[in-house]
Scaffold this motif. Structure first.
Motif, short mmCIF file in Angstrom:
data_model
loop_
_atom_site.label_atom_id
_atom_site.label_comp_id
_atom_site.label_asym_id
_atom_site.label_seq_id
_atom_site.Cartn_x
_atom_site.Cartn_y
_atom_site.Cartn_z
N HIS A 8 0.87 -1.19 0.00
CA HIS A 8 0.00 0.00 0.00
C HIS A 8 0.90 1.24 0.00
O HIS A 8 1.31 1.73 1.05
CB HIS A 8 -0.93 -0.03 1.21
CG HIS A 8 -1.96 1.06 1.22
ND1 HIS A 8 -3.13 0.96 1.94
CD2 HIS A 8 -2.01 2.27 0.62
CE1 HIS A 8 -3.85 2.07 1.78
NE2 HIS A 8 -3.18 2.89 0.98
N HIS A 43 -5.00 6.49 -5.09
CA HIS A 43 -6.43 6.71 -4.88
C HIS A 43 -7.16 6.70 -6.22
O HIS A 43 -6.92 7.59 -7.07
CB HIS A 43 -6.66 8.06 -4.19
CG HIS A 43 -6.18 8.11 -2.78
ND1 HIS A 43 -6.74 7.38 -1.77
CD2 HIS A 43 -5.16 8.80 -2.20
CE1 HIS A 43 -6.12 7.64 -0.63
NE2 HIS A 43 -5.15 8.49 -0.86
N GLU A 68 -6.21 1.85 -4.70
CA GLU A 68 -6.99 2.03 -3.46
C GLU A 68 -8.30 2.71 -3.86
O GLU A 68 -8.32 3.90 -4.18
CB GLU A 68 -6.23 2.87 -2.43
CG GLU A 68 -7.02 3.00 -1.12
CD GLU A 68 -6.25 3.73 -0.02
OE1 GLU A 68 -5.39 4.57 -0.34
OE2 GLU A 68 -6.54 3.47 1.17
N HIS A 76 -12.06 2.77 2.28
CA HIS A 76 -10.92 2.50 1.39
C HIS A 76 -10.67 0.99 1.30
O HIS A 76 -10.54 0.31 2.32
CB HIS A 76 -9.67 3.20 1.91
CG HIS A 76 -9.68 4.68 1.64
ND1 HIS A 76 -8.62 5.51 1.91
CD2 HIS A 76 -10.64 5.47 1.08
CE1 HIS A 76 -8.94 6.75 1.54
NE2 HIS A 76 -10.16 6.75 1.05
N HIS A 152 -6.23 -0.07 6.05
CA HIS A 152 -6.03 0.56 7.37
C HIS A 152 -7.27 0.48 8.25
O HIS A 152 -7.85 1.51 8.62
CB HIS A 152 -5.55 2.02 7.22
CG HIS A 152 -6.23 2.82 6.13
ND1 HIS A 152 -7.55 3.18 6.18
CD2 HIS A 152 -5.76 3.30 4.96
CE1 HIS A 152 -7.86 3.86 5.10
NE2 HIS A 152 -6.79 3.94 4.33
N ARG A 155 -7.84 2.63 11.41
CA ARG A 155 -7.88 4.09 11.38
C ARG A 155 -9.31 4.60 11.27
O ARG A 155 -10.16 4.00 10.64
CB ARG A 155 -7.04 4.61 10.20
CG ARG A 155 -5.56 4.52 10.51
CD ARG A 155 -4.68 5.31 9.58
NE ARG A 155 -5.33 5.92 8.45
CZ ARG A 155 -4.76 6.01 7.24
NH1 ARG A 155 -3.56 5.54 7.03
NH2 ARG A 155 -5.40 6.61 6.25
N ASP A 200 0.97 2.53 3.75
CA ASP A 200 0.16 3.63 3.21
C ASP A 200 1.06 4.86 3.03
O ASP A 200 0.65 5.99 3.30
CB ASP A 200 -1.02 3.94 4.14
CG ASP A 200 -2.07 4.82 3.49
OD1 ASP A 200 -1.99 5.05 2.26
OD2 ASP A 200 -2.96 5.29 4.22
#
Ligand code: ZN
Ligand code: ZN
Length: 228
Positions: A8, A43, A68, A76, A152, A155, A200
């Motif tokens: 990622h 993204h 992503e 995500h 993630h 998060r 990330d």
């Protein structure tokens, strides 16, 4: 064999990423950190994957093709494929609202070649949700030969747990992704799933440093992809 990985990583195509996240800088950082395999996962976009794959191949780093996706619920999801053709076919099915990036506010969305020359700039705003929800997106990732991994999950921002409150048991996830700072208690709660710890990274210095590994039959990208 043990494979150290980071699946990622954002290139400079992602507006929130540093402009120094070029194909060569990403591959060099991965090499310096001793990583065997990486994926570039921008993204809602894929335009730097081919160039990054070329550089990684030259450095002997296995490359998985990724993206992503931001679902309509703002979750995500990382999708990983074992070829550019499969990634591109999946990407071409996605639809997005017609929003233009405002580079002065959100950052530039740069497309590079494998010599780190800027060859284009994406105009579509990449930090926007696509038009479909997580069930449709995940089903299509699987149908088209990919691996679906919620990103993630520890998060608040765009994590599936913060948004849905749980991991729905009927979503076909290959693994769950945790950030490097995920609390042990959360890791333990989901110990029944395959676990990936990815950076990330939005800057070269933030890539994983090789402490997390997965088992694969060989260091070939296909075997690594199969092991997820
Ligand atoms: Zn994310
Ligand atoms: Zn990300």
């Amino acid at each position: 064999m043990k494979i150290s990985y980071d699946f990622h990583i954002h290139s400079a195509l992602s507006p929130c990423s540093d402009d120094t996240m070029t194909p060569c800088n990403i591959a060099a950082a991965a090499s310096l950190n001793g990583l065997n395999a990486i994926a570039v996962t921008d993204h809602n976009a894929i335009a730097n994957c081919k160039a990054a794959a070329e550089v990684c191949e030259a450095l002997g780093i296995a490359f998985l093709y990724g993206i992503e996706v931001q679902t309509s619920e703002d979750i995500h999801v990382v999708a990983l494929f074992d070829s550019y053709q499969s990634l591109e076919a999946f990407f071409n099915t996605l639809t997005f609202p017609p929003l233009k990036n405002r580079a002065e506010i959100f950052g530039r969305q740069l497309i590079y070649d494998s010599d780190d020359r800027i060859v284009g700039e994406e105009e579509r705003m990449l930090l926007a949700s696509c038009d479909e929800g997580i069930y449709d997106i995940c089903a299509r990732i699987i149908d088209m030969g990919g691996k679906a991994i919620p990103a993630h999950i520890d998060r608040e921002a765009n994590g599936i747990l913060a948004i849905l409150g749980e991991i729905p048991p009927d979503l076909p996830f290959s693994a769950l992704e945790f950030s490097p700072y995920a609390p042990k208690e959360l890791l333990d709660r989901y110990s029944g799933f395959k676990r990936l710890i990815n950076s990330d990274a939005h800057r070269p210095q933030d890539l994983m440093t090789g402490e997390n590994t997965i088992e694969a039959l060989s260091a070939e990208a296909r075997d690594i992809w199969l092991s997820i």
